[in-house]
Design an enzyme around this catalytic site. Structure first.
Site, mmCIF file in Angstrom:
data_model
loop_
_atom_site.group_PDB
_atom_site.id
_atom_site.type_symbol
_atom_site.label_atom_id
_atom_site.label_comp_id
_atom_site.label_asym_id
_atom_site.label_seq_id
_atom_site.Cartn_x
_atom_site.Cartn_y
_atom_site.Cartn_z
ATOM 1 N N TYR A 1 -2.195 8.990 0.485
ATOM 2 C CA TYR A 1 -1.710 8.016 1.463
ATOM 3 C C TYR A 1 -0.426 8.585 2.058
ATOM 4 C CZ TYR A 1 -4.899 4.174 0.339
ATOM 5 O OH TYR A 1 -6.010 3.375 0.192
ATOM 6 N N HIS B 1 -13.269 -4.952 5.332
ATOM 7 C CA HIS B 1 -12.956 -3.709 4.613
ATOM 8 C C HIS B 1 -13.252 -3.809 3.125
ATOM 9 C CE1 HIS B 1 -11.079 0.134 3.821
ATOM 10 N NE2 HIS B 1 -10.337 -0.425 2.884
#
EC number: 1.14.17.-
Length: 499
Positions: free
Chosen positions: A209, A389
Site C-alpha cells: 500500500y 468492494h
C-alpha cells in the site's frame, strides 16, 4: 454442407443485407461499447429497452469466419448461451440461437429467441446485429439482469463452427447501465489534472500500500471536479488492485515522498475520507450534472493518493506512475458531493471459514449519531451512486435501508459480483437517508477452493466487505462500519478474548 445441418440458413436477399458493407455494417445507434479481448479484435456495441425488456447487440470481429456472442456463468463455459452467425462463400447468411454442450461444441436451442437485425461481411470484419429478450422460457437461455453479466464472445477463421480457447473470451460487463456519458453535460472550460505516483519501484512483496501527498490544482476560486478515471501504466493493469484518493484536514501536517499507508508514519492513516477511487476493471465515472467535488476554497481538504499493488509473482524492477485523472471546471454544480463508506470493519476479526459454499458477513451502520458526529445540524443525504468492494472470495453484495425497524429498500446490490469488475455505478433513482436510518451491508462469500481460514485484511487473498455510497450534500461523516462483538466471537471459537 455440414453448416446446413447446424444453422438455420437465410437467403441473403431475403434479409436485405448486402455482402459488401462499410466497416461497421448498418448504421449503429447503440450507446454502449467496449472491446472484449486484449488484442481489440472483438468489439461489442449494445443498448436496451428496460420497459420492453429487450437488449440489442452488435458484434464486430476482425474475421471472415463465424462469430458468436452470448452469456456464460462464473465456473464453466459449458451451458453458455451463444448466438452465432456468419456469411457463407456463396453469399448466404446463417444465424442461430445455440448453447455449449461441451467446451468446444455447440447445439442449437429448441426455441430460437434471438432476432437477427443485420449480418455483414467485408474484407476485414464480420458484423452481427441482433436482439433478444432479457428472459425467455428456453432453459438454455441465460437471463440478462441488472447484476454483473459474464459475456462470452468467440469466432472462427472460417465458417467451421468450433470453439478454440485462443479465440474464445469471457468478460464481465454491467450491461443495464443507468446513465450514459452522452446524457451528461461536458463543460466547455474543462481542465484535466493527474493525481499520480511518479516512477515508484513496486516492491517484490505480495501486497504493498503506497501513499503520497498530492498537491491539488491551484485555482483562485472554487471549482468542481465533475469526472474521474483511472490512469494506469501499460502492463501494470493487473498489478494495480485499487487507487483511492483520501481527504485530510487542512491542519494536517503531511509527509513528503512515498510511504507505506499503514506503516510507521501515522499521518497517512489519519486520512480516511474517500474522495474518489477506482479498482480492478474500473473505468471513467462522471458525476450527475448537479454534483461535483469541491476544490479551491479554504475549507477544501488536502489529499492523499493510495495505491494498492498486488505483486503475487514477486516481479522485480517494475516501476509505476499510475493514478487518478480528474476533470474540473469553474462552472459550479448545485451540490458538493461526498462518499460514505459502509460495511464490515476489516480488522482484526473478520474471518471466513474454508470450504464454504456460502458464508455471509454483515456490517450494520446506525445513523442516529450522525448529527453529533458531524458537529452541526445535518440535512438528509441523497445517494446517487455506489461502488462495491470485496476481494476474490466475494460472490454478492447488497446494502439495505431500514427505518424504524422496517426495511425500506435495497439501495444497491449485485448478485453476480466479480472481483475483476469494480466500478462506480449510478442508482436508477436517488435514495434519501435520514438520521436514525439503519444501513445493513451484506457480503456473500464462497471458499470451496480454500483449505485454510480467510481473514479480513489488506491483501487480495484476505477479504473485505465494503460499499461506498456517493451522496450529497457534503458533511463530515466519512465511514460507518459494523464491528463484531469480540467477546462473543472469541467464545464461539473457543478462545479467550484479550484486551
Amino acid at each position: 454442407m455440414a453448416h446446413d445441418l447446424l444453422f438455420r440458413l437465410f437467403p441473403l436477399l431475403a434479409l436485405g443485407v448486402p455482402l459488401q458493407s462499410n466497416r461497421l455494417g448498418p448504421t449503429s445507434r447503440l450507446r454502449y461499447s467496449r472491446f472484449l479481448d486484449p488484442s481489440n479484435v472483438i468489439f461489442l456495441r449494445w443498448d436496451f429497452d428496460l420497459e420492453a425488456e429487450i437488449i440489442s447487440f452488435e458484434l464486430q470481429v476482425r474475421t471472415a469466419g463465424w462469430v458468436g456472442f452470448g452469456v456464460t456463468n462464473r465456473y464453466t463455459n459449458v451451458g453458455s448461451d451463444l448466438v452465432v452467425g456468419g456469411v457463407l462463400p456463396n453469399g448466404n447468411v446463417y444465424f442461430s440461437d445455440q448453447h455449449l454442450v461441451e467446451e468446444d461444441t455447440l447445439k442449437e436451442d429448441g426455441s430460437q429467441d434471438a432476432e437477427l437485425l443485420g449480418l455483414t461481411e467485408d474484407a476485414v470484419y464480420t458484423t452481427m446485429h441482433f436482439s433478444r429478450p432479457f428472459r425467455s422460457c428456453d432453459p438454455h437461455d441465460l437471463d440478462i439482469t441488472s447484476n454483473t453479466v459474464r459475456v462470452l464472445a468467440a469466432y472462427g477463421l472460417d465458417d467451421t463452427l468450433k470453439l478454440y480457447r485462443e479465440r474464445t473470451f469471457v468478460k464481465s460487463i454491467f450491461l443495464l447501465q443507468v446513465v450514459h456519458p452522452d446524457d451528461l453535460d461536458v463543460p466547455e472550460d474543462t481542465i484535466i489534472h493527474d493525481l499520480e505516483i511518479t516512477n515508484f519501484l513496486i516492491p517484490e512483496d505480495d501486497t504493498t500500500y503506497a501513499c503520497t501527498f498530492l498537491p491539488l490544482p491551484i485555482v483562485s476560486e472554487k471549482h468542481h471536479i465533475y469526472k474521474f478515471e483511472p490512469k494506469l501504466v501499460y502492463h501494470n493493469e493487473t498489478t494495480v488492485h485499487h487507487i483511492l484518493v483520501y481527504a485530510c484536514g487542512n491542519a494536517s501536517v503531511l509527509p513528503t515522498g512515498i510511504s507505506d499507508c499503514y506503516g510507521a508514519d501515522p499521518a497517512f492513516s489519519l486520512c480516511s475520507q474517500v474522495i474518489v477511487g477506482s479498482a480492478v476493471g474500473g473505468t471513467s465515472y462522471q458525476f450527475p450534472d448537479d454534483v461535483g467535488v469541491s476544490i479551491g476554497t479554504p475549507l477544501d481538504p488536502q489529499w492523499i493518493l493510495e495505491i494498492h499493488y498486488s505483486n503475487f509473482n514477486n516481479l522485480p524492477g517494475v516501476y509505476d506512475s499510475s493514478g487518478i485523472r480528474v476533470y474540473y471546471t469553474s462552472q459550479l454544480c448545485k451540490y458538493d458531493t461526498d462518499v460514505l463508506q459502509l460495511g464490515f470493519f476489516t480488522f482484526p476479526i473478520h474471518f471466513i471459514p474454508p470450504g464454504a459454499e456460502s458464508f455471509m458477513s454483515y456490517g450494520l451502520c446506525r445513523t442516529e449519531k450522525f448529527e453529533e458526529m458531524n458537529g452541526a445540524p445535518m440535512p438528509d443525504i441523497q445517494v446517487y451512486g455506489y461502488l462495491l468492494h470485496t476481494h476474490l472470495a466475494g460472490r454478492a453484495l447488497q446494502a439495505v435501508q431500514y427505518r424504524n425497524g422496517t426495511q425500506l429498500r435495497k439501495i444497491c446490490k449485485d448478485d453476480s459480483y466479480d472481483f475483476n469488475l469494480q466500478e462506480t455505478r449510478d442508482l436508477p433513482s436517488r435514495v434519501e437517508i435520514k438520521p436514525g436510518d439503519e444501513l445493513l451491508v451484506e457480503c456473500h462469500y464462497q471458499t470451496l477452493d480454500r483449505d485454510s481460514m480467510t481473514f479480513g485484511g489488506p491483501s487480495t487473498i484476505n477479504e473485505m466487505c465494503l460499499i461506498f455510497l456517493f451522496y450529497y450534500p457534503q458533511n463530515n461523516i466519512s465511514s460507518c462500519m459494523g464491528y463484531p462483538d469480540i467477546i462473543y466471537v472469541a467464545h464461539e471459537l473457543g478462545e479467550e478474548a484479550s484486551e
